[in-house]
Every structure is written in structure tokens, then in C-alpha cells.
Write a protein that holds these residues in place. Structure first.
Motif, PDB file in Angstrom:
ATOM      1  N   LYS A  61       0.836  -1.206   0.000  1.00  0.00           N
ATOM      2  CA  LYS A  61       0.000   0.000   0.000  1.00  0.00           C
ATOM      3  C   LYS A  61       0.866   1.250   0.000  1.00  0.00           C
ATOM      4  O   LYS A  61       0.513   2.262  -0.610  1.00  0.00           O
ATOM      5  N   LEU A  62       1.983   1.166   0.714  1.00  0.00           N
ATOM      6  CA  LEU A  62       2.866   2.330   0.793  1.00  0.00           C
ATOM      7  C   LEU A  62       3.430   2.649  -0.586  1.00  0.00           C
ATOM      8  O   LEU A  62       3.529   3.813  -0.983  1.00  0.00           O
ATOM      9  N   ALA A  63       3.768   1.592  -1.331  1.00  0.00           N
ATOM     10  CA  ALA A  63       4.331   1.806  -2.662  1.00  0.00           C
ATOM     11  C   ALA A  63       3.299   2.423  -3.601  1.00  0.00           C
ATOM     12  O   ALA A  63       3.629   3.244  -4.454  1.00  0.00           O
ATOM     13  N   SER A  64       2.025   2.013  -3.418  1.00  0.00           N
ATOM     14  CA  SER A  64       1.021   2.476  -4.369  1.00  0.00           C
ATOM     15  C   SER A  64       0.190   3.647  -3.856  1.00  0.00           C
ATOM     16  O   SER A  64      -0.802   4.015  -4.462  1.00  0.00           O
ATOM     17  N   ALA A  65       0.589   4.248  -2.722  1.00  0.00           N
ATOM     18  CA  ALA A  65      -0.237   5.329  -2.147  1.00  0.00           C
ATOM     19  C   ALA A  65      -0.085   6.605  -2.951  1.00  0.00           C
ATOM     20  O   ALA A  65       0.981   6.901  -3.481  1.00  0.00           O
ATOM     21  N   THR A  66      -1.173   7.360  -3.059  1.00  0.00           N
ATOM     22  CA  THR A  66      -1.130   8.610  -3.806  1.00  0.00           C
ATOM     23  C   THR A  66      -1.212   9.821  -2.888  1.00  0.00           C
ATOM     24  O   THR A  66      -0.303  10.629  -2.838  1.00  0.00           O
ATOM     25  N   THR A  67      -2.310   9.968  -2.143  1.00  0.00           N
ATOM     26  CA  THR A  67      -2.459  11.161  -1.306  1.00  0.00           C
ATOM     27  C   THR A  67      -1.584  11.042  -0.054  1.00  0.00           C
ATOM     28  O   THR A  67      -1.193   9.964   0.351  1.00  0.00           O
ATOM     29  N   ASP A  68      -1.347  12.212   0.554  1.00  0.00           N
ATOM     30  CA  ASP A  68      -0.563  12.284   1.793  1.00  0.00           C
ATOM     31  C   ASP A  68      -1.142  11.400   2.875  1.00  0.00           C
ATOM     32  O   ASP A  68      -0.435  10.723   3.607  1.00  0.00           O
ATOM     33  N   LEU A  69      -2.489  11.438   2.988  1.00  0.00           N
ATOM     34  CA  LEU A  69      -3.145  10.696   4.055  1.00  0.00           C
ATOM     35  C   LEU A  69      -2.970   9.201   3.853  1.00  0.00           C
ATOM     36  O   LEU A  69      -2.689   8.465   4.795  1.00  0.00           O
ATOM     37  N   GLU A  70      -3.104   8.753   2.589  1.00  0.00           N
ATOM     38  CA  GLU A  70      -2.916   7.320   2.306  1.00  0.00           C
ATOM     39  C   GLU A  70      -1.503   6.901   2.650  1.00  0.00           C
ATOM     40  O   GLU A  70      -1.272   5.835   3.221  1.00  0.00           O
ATOM     41  N   LYS A  71      -0.549   7.771   2.282  1.00  0.00           N
ATOM     42  CA  LYS A  71       0.849   7.461   2.560  1.00  0.00           C
ATOM     43  C   LYS A  71       1.054   7.346   4.053  1.00  0.00           C
ATOM     44  O   LYS A  71       1.728   6.442   4.536  1.00  0.00           O
ATOM     45  N   ALA A  72       0.469   8.289   4.798  1.00  0.00           N
ATOM     46  CA  ALA A  72       0.641   8.274   6.255  1.00  0.00           C
ATOM     47  C   ALA A  72       0.048   7.014   6.848  1.00  0.00           C
ATOM     48  O   ALA A  72       0.669   6.354   7.686  1.00  0.00           O
TER      49      ALA A  72
END
Lengths: 73, 203
Positions: free
Chosen positions: B174-185
Motif C-alpha cells: 500500500k505504501l508503494a502504491s499510495a497517492t495522497t498524503d493521508l494514504e501514505k501516512a
């Protein structure tokens, strides 16, 4: 006031501490072994009723939910 | 200009002295006596009524810091739904602070620290009890009392290793494919918590 030191990554992304803490707790609960997992899910169940209001009156008597993780994760 | 000097000087002196009369000492140093001038003037105005109580008169006095370091650390370890340890006397506690594993001995300097997901171990003689803490805070007081609060803390045996591996793989992806800041966090949090659990189980 001087700006504070480096903020944690979750705060930089706009998350509050309590959101972060609850996400961590939910992840830990999800990784528990069976009897403990069921107990913790049961313990963390939240019952709430939500109703939309129009003209000063609730539209329906209300619809009941219970979620045990309020977060998408 | 100098005509005003004496007036300004005297004004600043009185301001300073009145300020110092109201500056507060630290709460540990406040005298426990009630303000007698207030009580007297109250009695003059309302002799039949008891003077009002202040919140501090209802509080138990804060336990004073012993002059010599106590031999045991008193630990209060609480969760939102249970009090895991309450007033337990132990030799040492190692807590997973955000700055790294912190060993707490009796007489530790007063500290407030945020905890990160990790292992907390309570050492009592030869007994070591380990918990995996999801996050929380630790308050270490001057009188060798440690208040540790966590949202979720489980003994290591209760964690399912296969779930941890699955979760770690899922969140790394998920971290590799995250787009928004919140998803990354959120993905980052997932990776951190699962790696900490992994390390706890294997280490």
C-alpha cells in the motif's frame, strides 16, 4: 512563538494524534490470536444511532449501526 | 524627560513588587495553609457562613519527593478498558519511547514521553513481563512513580505471527502504491506497527 521541531509524519499529513493512536491500536487488535481477537473486537464495538434532521424534526426514527473499527483500515 | 523619571521608576517598582506578590511558585512548593487575610475579611462580611473551599483543599497533598532514591519503582500501567498494573513495585521498566527503548529505574529524572509501537518490559527480580504496546504516553514522576498509559497492550504470546507477516506485506504494498498524503501516512503507520510486531516476535 517559534515553530516547533520536525513534526511526525502523520501530523505533517494532517492526522491528529488520537487518529494515529487509534489506527495503531486497531492494527494491533487485528493481529491477535483467535480468542483474544474476538474479545477485543467485542469490547471495542461502538453502538450509535444516526438521524438526519429536516425542518426541526428527525426525518426517520433513526438508523442503528455498530462498527468495531470505524476506520477503513 | 527626567521629570517623569522618578514617577516612571516608582511605577515600575510597585508593578514589579505587586507582580512578585502574585507570581506563583511551582505547585509542589505552595504552602498548604489557607490565605488568612481572606478568611478574616470573609468573616467580617459574612460571619455566619463558612469561607469557601478552594479546589486545592480537596486534593490530597502531592507525595513529596523522598530525599534518598527509593529502591523500587512504582508502576501504574493503564489501558482504556483495564488497569493492567496498579501501584506495582518493580525494579525496572523498559518502555518503547519515540526516542528509543528507555530504561526507567527508581529515581529517574521526571519525564513525559510519547510511546511508539513496541515492547514494554517490566522487570521484577528475575521476572520479566513483556507487553506489546500500540502507542501511548509515559509519565515518570520525581517520586519514582511511573504512570504508563497505552491504548492497547497485549502480551507477546497473544499475537499471531502469520497475521503480522500478511499485514506487513499488505502495507508495504500500500505504501508503494499510495497517492495522497493521508494514504501514505496510513500505509506508513501500518508498516511501522507491523514491523514493530514482527521485531517483537522474532527479537
Amino acid at each position: 512563538m517559534a515553530s516547533s521541531a520536525a513534526v511526525p509524519f502523520w501530523r505533517a499529513a494532517g492526522m491528529m494524534y488520537i487518529t494515529y493512536s487509534n489506527i495503531c491500536a486497531n492494527l494491533v487488535r487485528k493481529c491477535l490470536r483467535e480468542p483474544f481477537k474476538a474479545e477485543s473486537m467485542n469490547r471495542e464495538k461502538v453502538h450509535f444511532s444516526l438521524s438526519k434532521w429536516a425542518d426541526g424534526k428527525p426525518e426517520k426514527p433513526g438508523f442503528f449501526f455498530f462498527f468495531f473499527t470505524l476506520l477503513p483500515v | 524627560m527626567l521629570r517623569q523619571a522618578s514617577r516612571l521608576l516608582s511605577r515600575s517598582v510597585t508593578a514589579a513588587s505587586s507582580k512578585s506578590a502574585t507570581t506563583r511558585a511551582f505547585s509542589t512548593e505552595l504552602p498548604s495553609t489557607i490565605d488568612s487575610t481572606f478568611v478574616e475579611s470573609w468573616k467580617k462580611v459574612a460571619p455566619n457562613m463558612d469561607p469557601p473551599q478552594t479546589p486545592s483543599s480537596f486534593m490530597k497533598p502531592r507525595p513529596s519527593t523522598a530525599s534518598s532514591i527509593p529502591t523500587k519503582l512504582t508502576v501504574n500501567f493503564v489501558l482504556p478498558y483495564a488497569s493492567e498494573l496498579s501501584g506495582k513495585e518493580v525494579d525496572m521498566v523498559i518502555i518503547p519511547a519515540t526516542t528509543g527503548q528507555m530504561g526507567v529505574l527508581p529515581g529517574h529524572v521526571p519525564t513525559i514521553t510519547e510511546l511508539k509501537p513496541g515492547i514494554m518490559s517490566v522487570h521484577e527480580g528475575t521476572d520479566i513481563k513483556k507487553y506489546f504496546v500500540s502507542s501511548g504516553f509515559a509519565f515518570l514522576h520525581a517520586n519514582s512513580v511511573a504512570d504508563i498509559i497505552a491504548v492497547e497492550a497485549v502480551p507477546l504470546e497473544n499475537i499471531d505471527a502469520s497475521q503480522v507477516q500478511k499485514g506487513l506485506a499488505e502495507f508495504t504494498q500500500k505504501l508503494a502504491s499510495a497517492t495522497t498524503d493521508l494514504e501514505k501516512a496510513e500505509a506508513q503507520i501500518g508498516v511501522e506497527v507491523h514491523s514493530a510486531m514482527n521485531a517483537a516476535l522474532t527479537g
